[in-house]
Enzyme design. Structure first.
Site, mmCIF file in Angstrom:
data_model
loop_
_atom_site.group_PDB
_atom_site.id
_atom_site.type_symbol
_atom_site.label_atom_id
_atom_site.label_comp_id
_atom_site.label_asym_id
_atom_site.label_seq_id
_atom_site.Cartn_x
_atom_site.Cartn_y
_atom_site.Cartn_z
ATOM 1 N N HIS A 80 1.088 -1.177 0.002
ATOM 2 C CA HIS A 80 -0.001 0.116 -0.091
ATOM 3 C C HIS A 80 0.797 1.306 -0.009
ATOM 4 O O HIS A 80 0.416 2.541 -0.251
ATOM 5 C CB HIS A 80 -0.861 0.020 1.286
ATOM 6 N N ILE A 120 0.410 1.409 13.883
ATOM 7 C CA ILE A 120 -1.061 1.611 13.298
ATOM 8 C C ILE A 120 -1.530 0.701 12.246
ATOM 9 O O ILE A 120 -0.736 0.553 11.308
ATOM 10 C CB ILE A 120 -0.983 3.312 12.846
ATOM 11 N N GLU A 173 1.810 -24.853 4.032
ATOM 12 C CA GLU A 173 1.343 -24.932 2.486
ATOM 13 C C GLU A 173 1.109 -23.438 1.851
ATOM 14 O O GLU A 173 1.669 -23.148 0.825
ATOM 15 C CB GLU A 173 -0.349 -25.365 2.478
ATOM 16 N N HIS A 196 -4.215 -36.881 -4.441
ATOM 17 C CA HIS A 196 -5.393 -36.976 -3.508
ATOM 18 C C HIS A 196 -6.479 -36.081 -4.320
ATOM 19 O O HIS A 196 -7.184 -35.407 -3.443
ATOM 20 C CB HIS A 196 -5.297 -37.036 -2.267
#
Length: 612
Positions: A11, A132, A353, A403
């Site tokens: 940001h 902050i 992960e 899987h």
């Protein structure tokens, strides 16, 4: 061989854009004036594909932190592989600015733990400790001792009490350079919006200050309040010195590389090839042919492909989130990537992960390596933000998900992937490939390695898949078109016929479709089977090709996939049907679960005949 700077606190992008402009990157001041505007080169958060000089795409907090860890892993691997006495070919630092918000995100903790364990000494992170966030003071939700946290993870922590004390910051950087056995965090105490009327408050974080507040800020900082986008000549000249300095550093390094390549034979040649970020010539010859293949799970075939190509593709490096024996991701002729053994190619990401996905993105963005990482497909949810950023950033990251369905069996619905194929397919630019046999698995890896500008996700099975006679049926290279006619329709006499029905399937369900086709053909319903391992590849094909696979004249279409039905209507149409899984699975042997959910030849034939 250059330092990297990452702005994990994305940001604050205007800080990065301003510095890129000042140091001579092709980012004119006119683009700074178009900040956050449509088609500008200065988007609200940094995007690596949009702005020259931006290393990584950041904004989702914590991602840049983990990307840097991945970059350091790639750096250490390449340094261990190529550096020789008198030839520090890979020797630099990775700097990052991270915020309170970055450190609150779980992915930063996962990756910090991994970095400390691996003793990634070239990481130097600046923690912008301004206390902050948007809601207010950080102590509303964040009161831990960050110093102790990082020290417990194996980092060396330095503290600068005043973010405006440039000499103290410079000293901290030099001190960090002297620490040779662990990553470094420089904790810098700052005041958000320093000089603004609302400095030190959440208003300085996210509220537009307004024209009068901007003027007051300039006065507070001793700046001419009536000048806009003003850069004094002496400041510009000082920053532009970076151009000449950078050119000299690059020239000196290139000369060192030339000397290295002359004196280090094969290693020099390998370095030359690695720097090109291209696959070695003839690497495809190492792909297994699978001539006398046995019936196995596609995860097992994937493991065979990895080990067949490992020597031919030295850039390949990867591992698993503590599931290597299940994911079949181990390169058998290499050792583990660990502290002090960075030349190893088997990475133990641990049960992290999210960090695995984000660090792999960092490795790919660093260049000269092709990272892959495995886990159960269900746990792709844990790393979804990293998968999304891989796609947005256009990086070659390979996600090995195994899987892939209710076929997982006994572990039950918590581990059985149901909605995940649809969720992954929803991510733009991500190719999701679910192969049906050994040959498609080989082609899936070929496709992923050749896609150097986008990520790929594999969906491999735990359950065994059917053997498909590729001498009798279509070549698996059809995978590269996304969907292809695997077996054509036949009449009762076994002669080619115009299809009355199309069965389209993916993965292990292709074998089921082929069995049903035999019965349907024999009963007088000429049936075509289409294998559709990758929707994304198919959607890129010409209208003519799509029509050849799914003729508009054939309305009777049945899709078979052990996942949710979402998305299949695009291919089967309003007159078609699906055999899918639109509820959670059950704990039982995989074969029993498949039968319970209707994945039988009898049920396929029954559903198919209703369509004709």
């Amino acid at each position: 061989n250059r330092d990297r700077f990452l702005l994990s606190a994305g940001h604050g992008s205007m800080l990065l854009y301003s510095l890129l402009h000042l140091t001579g990157y092709d980012l004119p001041i006119s683009e700074l004036k178009r900040f956050r505007q449509l088609h500008s080169e200065t988007p609200g958060h940094p995007e690596n594909f949009m702005t020259k000089g931006v290393e990584i795409t950041t904004g989702p907090l914590g991602q840049g932190f983990a990307n840097g860890v991945g970059m350091a892993m790639a750096q250490e691997h390449l340094a261990a592989k190529f550096n020789q006495k008198g030839f520090p070919i890979i020797d630099h630092h990775i700097y990052c600015i991270c915020s309170d918000g970055d450190l609150m995100e779980g992915v930063s903790y996962e990756s910090a733990s991994l970095a400390g364990h691996l003793k990634l000494k070239n990481l130097i992170y600046f923690y912008d400790d301004n206390s902050i966030t948007i809601d207010g003071s950080t102590d509303l939700a964040f009161s831990e001792d960050v110093t102790k946290r990082f020290e417990s993870c194996g980092w060396h922590v330095l503290v600068v009490d005043d973010g405006n004390d440039l000499k103290a910051i410079e000293k901290a950087i030099k001190d960090a350079h002297r620490i040779k056995d662990k990553p470094k965090l420089i904790r810098v105490k700052t005041i958000i919006g320093f000089g603004m009327p609302k400095a030190g408050t959440s208003k300085a974080h996210s509220d537009a200050p307004g024209e009068e507040a901007v003027k007051e800020t300039k006065r507070n900082l001793g700046w001419d309040e009536n000048k806009h986008f003003y850069v004094p000549k002496e400041a510009s000249a000082h920053f532009r010195e970076a151009i000449k300095r950078g050119a000299k550093f690059e020239k000196d390094w290139e000369a060192l590389v030339v000397k290295y390549e002359k004196t280090h034979g094969d290693l020099g040649k390998t370095l030359q090839e690695t720097r090109k970020n291209k696959l070695p010539a003839g690497w495809e010859k190492s792909l297994p042919k699978f001539d006398d293949v046995e019936a196995k799970a596609t995860r097992a075939y994937s493991g065979e492909v990895i080990n067949a190509i490992a020597d031919a593709v030295p850039q390949l490096i990867g591992g698993s989130a503590d599931l290597a024996p299940s994911n079949n991701t181990t390169i058998k002729n290499s050792h583990d990537f660990e502290a002090g053994k960075y030349d190893g190619r088997n990475i133990h990401f641990g049960i992290r992960e999210h960090a695995m996905g984000a660090t792999m993105n960092g490795m790919s963005l660093y260049g000269s390596v092709i990272p892959f990482g495995g886990t159960f497909q269900t746990f792709s949810d844990y790393m979804r933000p990293a998968i999304r950023l891989a796609a947005l950033s256009g990086v070659q990251t390979i996600f090995v998900f195994t899987h892939d369905s209710i076929g997982l069996g006994e572990d039950g619905p918590t581990h059985q992937s149901v909605e995940h194929l649809a969720a992954l397919r929803a991510i733009p630019k991500l190719a999701v490939i679910r192969p049906c046999d050994a040959h498609e698995t080989r082609e899936a890896w070929r496709a992923a390695l050749e896609r150097d500008n986008a990520p790929t996700a594999f969906a491999f099975s735990r359950q065994k898949v059917a053997l498909i006679d590729r001498k009798k049926f279509a070549d698996a290279k059809g995978l590269h078109k996304g969907a292809y006619i695997l077996a054509e329709a036949e009449d009762k006499q076994g002669k080619a016929s115009t299809p009355k029905l199309i069965i389209v399937a993916t993965g292990s369900e292709v074998g089921l479709a082929m069995q049903a086709r035999e019965q349907l053909n024999a009963s007088g319903t000429p049936t075509r089977v289409v294998s559709m391992p990758c929707w994304e590849f198919f959607d890129e094909q010409t209208t003519k090709y799509k029509e050849s696979v799914f003729p508009s004249s054939v309305k009777a279409r049945l899709a078979i996939e052990a996942g949710v039905s979402l998305g299949w209507s695009k291919y089967v149409g309003d007159a078609g049907d699906t055999l899918t899984v639109d509820r959670f699975g059950a704990s039982a042997p995989g074969e029993d679960v498949f039968k319970e959910f209707g994945f039988t030849v009898e049920n396929v034939v029954k559903k198919a005949k209703k369509l004709v």
